[in-house]
Design a protein around this motif. Sequence first.
Motif, PDB file in Angstrom:
ATOM      1  N   GLU A 209      -1.091  37.843  15.498  1.00 15.64           N
ATOM      2  CA  GLU A 209       0.252  37.589  15.024  1.00 15.64           C
ATOM      3  C   GLU A 209       0.975  38.887  14.675  1.00 15.64           C
ATOM      4  OE1 GLU A 209      -2.480  36.353  13.849  1.00 15.64           O
ATOM      5  OE2 GLU A 209      -2.465  34.252  14.520  1.00 15.64           O
ATOM      6  N   HIS A 210       0.266  39.799  14.025  1.00 13.87           N
ATOM      7  CA  HIS A 210       0.875  41.064  13.598  1.00 13.87           C
ATOM      8  C   HIS A 210       1.309  41.888  14.809  1.00 13.87           C
ATOM      9  CE1 HIS A 210       1.655  44.685  11.355  1.00 13.87           C
ATOM     10  NE2 HIS A 210       0.733  45.347  12.072  1.00 13.87           N
TER      11      HIS A 210
ATOM     12  N   ALA B  55       1.791  40.812  17.926  1.00 12.23           N
ATOM     13  CA  ALA B  55       2.826  40.110  18.678  1.00 12.23           C
ATOM     14  C   ALA B  55       4.190  40.312  18.042  1.00 12.23           C
ATOM     15  CB  ALA B  55       2.492  38.619  18.767  1.00 12.23           C
ATOM     16  N   GLU B  56       4.245  40.307  16.693  1.00 12.19           N
ATOM     17  CA  GLU B  56       5.517  40.510  16.001  1.00 12.19           C
ATOM     18  C   GLU B  56       6.037  41.916  16.203  1.00 12.19           C
ATOM     19  OE1 GLU B  56       7.321  40.399  11.445  1.00 12.19           O
ATOM     20  OE2 GLU B  56       5.255  39.739  11.845  1.00 12.19           O
ATOM     21  N   GLN B  57       5.140  42.906  16.116  1.00 16.18           N
ATOM     22  CA  GLN B  57       5.584  44.292  16.259  1.00 16.18           C
ATOM     23  C   GLN B  57       6.060  44.592  17.684  1.00 16.18           C
ATOM     24  OE1 GLN B  57       2.032  46.314  14.278  1.00 16.18           O
ATOM     25  NE2 GLN B  57       3.756  47.516  13.472  1.00 16.18           N
ATOM     26  N   LEU B  58       5.435  43.974  18.675  1.00 18.80           N
ATOM     27  CA  LEU B  58       5.799  44.250  20.075  1.00 18.80           C
ATOM     28  C   LEU B  58       6.710  43.184  20.663  1.00 18.80           C
ATOM     29  CD1 LEU B  58       2.339  45.484  21.480  1.00 18.80           C
ATOM     30  CD2 LEU B  58       4.248  46.839  20.594  1.00 18.80           C
ATOM     31  N   SER B  59       7.099  42.209  19.822  1.00 17.16           N
ATOM     32  CA  SER B  59       7.988  41.133  20.270  1.00 17.16           C
ATOM     33  C   SER B  59       7.398  40.419  21.480  1.00 17.16           C
ATOM     34  CB  SER B  59       9.385  41.683  20.605  1.00 17.16           C
ATOM     35  OG  SER B  59       9.965  42.312  19.487  1.00 17.16           O
ATOM     36  N   LEU B  60       6.162  39.993  21.333  1.00 15.62           N
ATOM     37  CA  LEU B  60       5.458  39.317  22.425  1.00 15.62           C
ATOM     38  C   LEU B  60       5.372  37.828  22.152  1.00 15.62           C
ATOM     39  CD1 LEU B  60       2.464  41.786  22.976  1.00 15.62           C
ATOM     40  CD2 LEU B  60       4.653  41.721  24.201  1.00 15.62           C
ATOM     41  N   SER B  61       5.456  37.053  23.221  1.00 13.74           N
ATOM     42  CA  SER B  61       5.294  35.616  23.082  1.00 13.74           C
ATOM     43  C   SER B  61       3.813  35.288  22.931  1.00 13.74           C
ATOM     44  CB  SER B  61       5.870  34.911  24.310  1.00 13.74           C
ATOM     45  OG  SER B  61       5.106  35.247  25.464  1.00 13.74           O
ATOM     46  N   GLU B  62       3.532  34.040  22.661  1.00 13.49           N
ATOM     47  CA  GLU B  62       2.137  33.625  22.492  1.00 13.49           C
ATOM     48  C   GLU B  62       1.353  33.834  23.782  1.00 13.49           C
ATOM     49  OE1 GLU B  62      -0.391  29.595  21.292  1.00 13.49           O
ATOM     50  OE2 GLU B  62       1.765  29.732  20.837  1.00 13.49           O
TER      51      GLU B  62
ATOM     52  N   GLU C  51       2.056  36.038  26.105  1.00 16.70           N
ATOM     53  CA  GLU C  51       1.922  37.474  26.378  1.00 16.70           C
ATOM     54  C   GLU C  51       0.838  38.105  25.520  1.00 16.70           C
ATOM     55  OE1 GLU C  51       6.461  38.641  27.776  1.00 16.70           O
ATOM     56  OE2 GLU C  51       5.967  38.564  25.636  1.00 16.70           O
TER      57      GLU C  51
END
Length: 345
Positions: free
Chosen positions: A34-35, A37-44, A46
């Motif tokens: 989650e951390h 994905a949030e920092q890199l603006s990735l979807s689930e 991705e």
Amino acid sequence: MFAGEGSDSGFAELDDVSATAYGLAVESGRFVREHIAEQLSLSEAEIARVEQVLCGVRLLQSMPGNPSELTPVTPDVAAASLVAPAERHIRDLQQAVTDVRAKLLALTPLYFEGRRLRNRLEAFDIITDVPRIQAMLNHLTQNCNSEMLTVQPGGARPADLLANARQAALSTLARGVRIRTIYQHTARNDLPTRSYVRDVTHHGAEIRTADEVIDRLIIYDREVAFLPERSCGERAPGAAIVREPTLVAFLCSVFEYLWDGASPYVVESQRSAASSDELRWSIIRLMANGYKDEMVARRLGMSVRTCRRHIADITEELEATSRFQAGYNAARREMQSGGVLPPIG
């Protein structure tokens, strides 16, 4: 980046996003989906792909006792884990190659013994197909190991043949094969031949010339000899291929005899041996033996026209009106010089 999973190499693909995610995991000490994905603006989807890639290249490994928690490892540890199976496979293949080579090389004595027996049974071959002869010559030249001996009668060599011969000779010399060739003196007057000789002798070939030589002869490694075919009728002449050791040794002895009596072909020489007194005395000798102009020209490897020009010069310089008188006057010069042939003219 390196090749991806499913690619020809069979290894996973590390892209820029996955590499950045790996760097974030190293900073935090573990891979928090989650951390990152949030920092890199990735979807689930991705972040799931990134996790799969990093696990595929062994940069993420499960914590002991907690398979769901992933921690980053150093690249050298990941590389060792990733390529170890491939390295083992390579070592197995190398060992298999070594074993196969050793087993096959063990048959080498059997092969050479069989070839020796075959050569006795197939001591001679007459090949009439000219393209096949050339193919065999090319093969033997490319596989010659130690020495190539050649006698080339007939004076100057055709320019188109010299172009192919130059490339083959330089390639053969580069492999450490010794090349010795005997031409006739008249080859020294030909510019393409001189250019060829300059090139190949610069790379180690040895070339000499003589006034008269035998028919064309090529010997490879003192094992196989090529002789021109006789009585071929109207078709192009073929070749006799000789493998019988005693006869090949005899032909080598003939070559050495001719070689010892021939003169080194020195391209830089200012005086051509083909127009020297040595050639003129050869003409006189053949004239004295009763040979006609055509036969003299053939034996000395020159055109009939050139031969007749030499004969005219000789008779004029010897103040002779006939062949007989030319021979007589030449003999007198030899006797007056104490057995040493003096220059003519």
